[in-house]
Design a protein around this motif. Sequence first.
Motif, short mmCIF file in Angstrom:
data_model
loop_
_atom_site.label_atom_id
_atom_site.label_comp_id
_atom_site.label_asym_id
_atom_site.label_seq_id
_atom_site.Cartn_x
_atom_site.Cartn_y
_atom_site.Cartn_z
N ALA A 1 6.49 -8.52 -49.32
CA ALA A 1 7.57 -9.15 -50.09
C ALA A 1 7.05 -10.20 -51.06
CB ALA A 1 8.59 -9.79 -49.13
N ARG B 1 8.68 -0.05 -51.98
CA ARG B 1 9.54 -0.40 -53.12
C ARG B 1 10.87 -1.00 -52.65
NH1 ARG B 1 7.35 -1.70 -56.77
NH2 ARG B 1 5.96 -0.48 -58.03
N ILE C 1 11.22 -2.92 -50.15
CA ILE C 1 10.93 -4.32 -49.77
C ILE C 1 10.67 -5.15 -51.03
CG2 ILE C 1 9.33 -5.83 -48.54
CD1 ILE C 1 8.79 -3.46 -46.63
N ASN C 2 9.90 -4.59 -51.96
CA ASN C 2 9.50 -5.35 -53.16
C ASN C 2 9.51 -4.39 -54.34
OD1 ASN C 2 8.15 -6.67 -55.24
ND2 ASN C 2 6.74 -7.72 -53.84
N VAL D 1 14.37 -6.87 -45.89
CA VAL D 1 13.92 -7.54 -47.11
C VAL D 1 14.16 -6.61 -48.29
CG1 VAL D 1 11.94 -8.51 -48.30
CG2 VAL D 1 12.21 -8.86 -45.85
N THR D 2 14.83 -7.09 -49.31
CA THR D 2 15.13 -6.28 -50.48
C THR D 2 14.88 -7.08 -51.75
OG1 THR D 2 17.44 -6.97 -50.39
CG2 THR D 2 16.91 -4.88 -49.34
N SER D 3 14.99 -6.40 -52.88
CA SER D 3 14.85 -7.04 -54.18
C SER D 3 16.18 -6.96 -54.92
CB SER D 3 13.80 -6.32 -55.03
OG SER D 3 12.61 -6.15 -54.32
N TYR E 1 12.25 -15.20 -50.40
CA TYR E 1 10.80 -15.29 -50.31
C TYR E 1 10.19 -15.60 -51.68
CZ TYR E 1 11.15 -13.19 -45.67
OH TYR E 1 11.44 -12.93 -44.37
N ARG E 2 10.64 -14.88 -52.69
CA ARG E 2 10.08 -15.04 -54.03
C ARG E 2 11.18 -15.01 -55.06
NH1 ARG E 2 4.91 -13.52 -55.11
NH2 ARG E 2 5.38 -14.30 -57.17
N VAL F 1 14.32 -12.04 -60.95
CA VAL F 1 14.17 -11.22 -59.74
C VAL F 1 14.15 -12.12 -58.51
CG1 VAL F 1 12.64 -9.68 -58.46
CG2 VAL F 1 12.89 -9.40 -60.90
N ILE G 1 13.46 -11.76 -54.25
CA ILE G 1 13.01 -10.91 -53.16
C ILE G 1 13.23 -11.69 -51.88
CG2 ILE G 1 11.03 -9.72 -52.10
CD1 ILE G 1 9.83 -9.55 -54.97
#
Length: 479
Positions: free
Chosen positions: A148, A174, A176-177, A385-387, A417-418, A459, A461
């Motif tokens: 992620a 993909r 996940i991130n 976890v997704t984007s 996370y990001r 974006v 994540i």
Amino acid sequence: MSSGPIPVTVLTGFLGAGKTTLLNRILTEQHGRKLAVIENEFGEVGVDNQLVIQSDEELFEMNNGCICCTVRGDLIRILGRLMKRKDRLDGILIETTGLANPAPVAQTFFTDDEMKTNFRLDAIVTVVDAKHILQHLDSDDESVKQIAFADVILLNKTDLVSPADLDGLEARIRRINAVAKIHRSANCDVPLDRVLNVGGFNLGRATELDPQFLEPEYPFEWAGAYPLPAGTHELVIGHEDEMHGHAHSHEGHDHGHDHDHDHGEEGHDHHHHHGNPNELDVVILPVKSTEDPAIAAALDTAVRVFADWETRLKDGDPVLPGATLQRLLLNDGNGKYPLQVKEAGKYLVFESCGHDPLHVQVAGDTVKPVWQRDFHAAHTHNDAVTSVGFSLPGDLDGKRLNDWISELLRVKGGDIYRMKGVLSVKGTNKRLVFQGVHMLFDAKFDREWGADARTNTLVFIGRKLDRAALTAAFKACLS
């Protein structure tokens, strides 16, 4: 420091993925860069420094376990020593233990003013063991976080996995991130410019975000283009027993398809738009061709139409092509509707839920689509976890943007996370480059927009991301 901050690459990946192999390649290849390496060993006795080939690069080791609050002081101390060097470094590599969540390392470059001035986090590079990663993704939260957080993913040991399994694994990664660059490798054998000084973290180039992964979550699950003559035809939903072999398959397309994403096992309602298994939303638009520009224009139109009021049609009511949302009321999943086509040509049929087989019949024969595509539908991914990414035109109000991000991170920072993006702020001709890890974020103006279109690309994540809420809140920041 003579010419700007030194780029820092954080190298992470689960145990045995190949980090040391990659590090040895970087240290021994003739790349002309002067690098320092910081290693983080998990365990009381350091052994990684014996595995890493000795070279001219400076090697530092932190032996206090995972890089976290206690070790961050160690990291800042080592970086402080590197700042005092007379000859400038071209880059720094930080190799984390295979059990480490890379967030604390990344946060080091936000929390300390001296760190922010002298170093820039260039990219988090995650090495993934293609042979064994699936068992970790299902059971180990750290391996999910490593993916992620990544800007670059090295899908390593590809020689041990079949091409079909690699494709499936890449699709899983993909989910996940969706924005990391993925490079396949055996023995970490990739050009070093794919892992060093890539500008991945700070999005120095908006093109780092592949537009394909920033598509909105469409309100439809499938679209197909049909060549139709003028006249009255028949749109058939279901009626599998009557279709004599036409039932579920368009050519090469199983219409009870399995979408390229996970669904929660419980409480998942597959009819997203309306929740009623006996209703199906369709939009039918004329399209000049199936080339990308024509399809893209039709997609934009369809998204707007799906947000509009629907026309409810009973079994037997005529269906008309045009910018109208038509809700077909089915009988036990079945229905037949006269399709009235005034002009011969190609027609793009958008369908809200891909689990109902849909067929177009002309003179009793089933017409096959000449173009078709599945769309990523707005499912709930439970805790996965997704984007979430979007790209929107317009200028942002700086204060509203700051207030929104601050409140978002206060409430949701643990789940994010990001974050990364390039933003257009009212009153300045420079791009605002935005980046964050958990509750820390940093935004700097970099180069001028110049001839580039002023577009906001952002974006997120993380876990439990609400696309609709994030999009609406972001739009509210537009001036």
